[in-house]
Design an enzyme around this catalytic site. Structure first.
Site, short mmCIF file in Angstrom:
data_model
loop_
_atom_site.label_atom_id
_atom_site.label_comp_id
_atom_site.label_asym_id
_atom_site.label_seq_id
_atom_site.Cartn_x
_atom_site.Cartn_y
_atom_site.Cartn_z
N LYS A 108 0.86 -1.19 0.00
CA LYS A 108 0.00 0.00 0.00
C LYS A 108 0.89 1.23 0.00
O LYS A 108 1.92 1.28 0.66
CB LYS A 108 -0.90 -0.02 1.24
N SER A 183 -9.22 1.71 2.34
CA SER A 183 -8.37 2.51 1.48
C SER A 183 -7.26 1.71 0.79
O SER A 183 -6.54 2.25 -0.04
CB SER A 183 -7.75 3.66 2.29
N SER A 207 -9.69 -0.71 6.49
CA SER A 207 -9.06 -0.50 5.18
C SER A 207 -8.34 -1.70 4.61
O SER A 207 -7.90 -1.67 3.46
CB SER A 207 -8.10 0.69 5.25
#
Length: 525
Positions: A108, A183, A207
């Protein structure tokens, strides 16, 4: 204190009246008889701060000779997949041997990789380039994984949709036009579509688990502190979690073995076992696939919330029945305070999130990513106007709560501990507790407009996930079937079931997830 009473520098910018001006917004005043002394003390602390600011920073130095970064680049249209799933492409080759040898990994775009610009899904400020590697980056490479790039995350990680990144929209691998969740949007999509084996996500409200649920892969939020957060961008330290997403629980467990354990830096991971001491992967390899005698609580509040769609409820309840076929004993349980989780999480995240965004985060021992702070501070109105509405909302909400509800943050922390204790009491009777991960399948992409319009596609998605960032309990989402899209009955999208365990009881939730996954094929249910 004596350090402040060295001579004041001639070019010191502190002027008479500055101390009083600092107190004025608080409605406080300085006694005129004390004003000169406080001016001297303020000028002295300014010189002290200038001296500290001039010192070299202290960050771990990554071994880039052993693990060189090859061909770091922003991917062009010919390299992009699933909309804009990649943030940066590069290759760092891991050890030729190790439990993750041959596995491809993405990170990420909040995980520091030395020499790789980080975007944070935003264009509020220019990208910043870390000088160090996050602890988990080194551990992945030492375990044999090859890191192929950073994956798109949502704008400042403030969304569970997948259209808010300034770099572009991430498409759900099962249906273009639908959310991949957030996210950790790009990473979940890359894993579910088979472009990488594993991705590392961040989870401060859901997330990891939300995009795993919407994309149809497995995603684990470990116990708070099991995996060091060193070198990963933070929101609220007490809600910070990082963990793996993969297509199988076996890969997820192997990754967890590799990245777990205190690293001597992050104080959140002080209670974590020694690195390399866990055996989650071996446990799953030796498991029979049976769950004989295991006691599973089916959380009433997790299913009966008005936001849970009938299709999701039906699919997860059917998955629970299959746990019974494997020998588990299931029973409905109730924890009414589960419904307070989203509100407690909201207050914590708004207050701490605003302080973090404004450079006022203090109180923890760890690695502070000073390059990022230098890049985004001080805020300008131009940058604020470019921010996605969710980030603006964090700052506005946080400043309001700090000014109107002083001390409320501490009370939410206390209530969060109460929620954690209540769950721990349930885990004395039940091995794991299950519920839907998200209340609905992937919604259609939203669009950037007025704030409410922009935020609406994410509203309610974390009703069953955010509470476990507050309590710190380990939770995994696994795909258990399909349900029709809300707007199109012919579009079938994945459903996720969340399995939650007691603190430090990852082995139990992984065992349940692995048994279900190996005995049933979710794609044909």
């Amino acid at each position: 204190m004596s350090v402040l009473f060295t001579s004041i520098s001639e070019d010191n910018p502190v002027k008479a009246g500055d101390a009083q001006a600092l107190l004025h917004p608080l409605g406080l005043t300085i006694d005129p008889a004390e004003e000169n002394d406080f001016h001297t003390l303020l000028a002295a602390v300014h010189d002290c701060a200038e001296g500290v600011a001039a010192l070299p920073d202290y960050q771990p130095v990554p071994d880039q000779e052993k693990y060189p970064r090859e061909n770091v680049r922003r991917p062009g249209p010919d390299e992009q997949v699933l909309g804009q799933a990649w943030a940066h492409r590069f290759l760092i080759r891991g050890n030729v041997e190790g439990p993750l040898a041959g596995k491809s990994v993405s990170l990420k775009d909040v995980v520091a990789v030395a020499g790789v610009p980080q975007l944070l899904g935003s264009d509020i400020t220019p990208s910043w380039t870390p000088r160090t590697d996050a602890t988990i980056v080194t551990r992945l490479l030492d375990a044999g994984a090859d890191i192929h790039g950073t994956s798109t995350c949502e704008n400042y990680c403030h969304s569970t949709s997948s259209y808010t990144s300034a770099q572009g929209t991430v498409e759900n691998p099962h249906a273009a036009g639908y959310s991949a969740g957030g996210s950790t949007s790009g990473g979940a999509a890359l894993v579910a579509a088979g472009f990488v084996d594993i991705t590392i996500g961040g989870d401060q409200g859901g997330s990891i688990r939300v995009p795993a649920s919407l994309c149809g892969c497995v995603g684990l939020k470990p116990t708070h502190g099991r995996v060091p957060f060193t070198g990963i961008s933070s929101g609220d330290s007490i809600n910070d979690h990082t963990g793996p997403l993969a297509r199988t629980t076996q890969d997820m467990a192997t990754c967890l073995d590799a990245i777990s354990g205190y690293d001597g830096i992050d104080d959140k991971s002080l209670a974590s076992p020694k690195p390399g001491s866990t055996n989650f992967s071996a446990t799953l390899k030796s498991s029979s696939g049976r769950l004989n005698g295991l006691k599973i609580g089916v959380l009433k509040e997790g299913f009966q919330h008005e936001a849970v769609s009938p299709g999701v409820r039906q699919s997860v309840l059917a998955a629970v029945k299959k746990l019974e076929q494997l020998g588990a004993c299931t029973e409905e349980v109730s924890l009414p305070d589960h419904l307070h989780g989203p509100a407690i999480w909201t207050i914590q995240q708004r207050i701490a999130g605003a302080q973090t965004l404004l450079g006022q985060n203090t109180g923890r021992r760890g690695l502070y990513t000073t390059e990022m702070e230098q890049s985004r501070l001080p805020w300008t109105d131009e940058g604020f106007q470019r921010a996605f509405p969710s980030t603006k909302n964090v700052i506005i909400n946080g400043l309001y709560l700090i000014s109107r509800f002083p001390g409320l943050y501490g009370k939410t922390v206390n209530i969060g501990r109460k929620l954690s204790d209540e769950y721990q009491a349930l885990f004395e009777k039940y091995d794991v507790i299950v519920m839907p991960t998200t209340p609905v399948v992937a919604p259609k992409h939203g669009k950037r407009g007025l704030p409410l319009e922009s935020l609406r596609p994410s509203m309610g998605l974390t009703i069953n996930t955010a509470i476990f960032d507050v309590t710190g309990h380990p939770a995994v989402s696994i795909p258990v079937g399909f349900s029709p899209a809300e707007d199109d009955s012919k579009t079938m999208l994945p459903v996720g079931m969340q399995i939650v365990g007691g603190l430090w009881q990852e082995e139990k939730i992984l065992t349940v997830a692995h048994a279900w996954e190996t005995q049933f094929d979710w794609k044909f249910l």
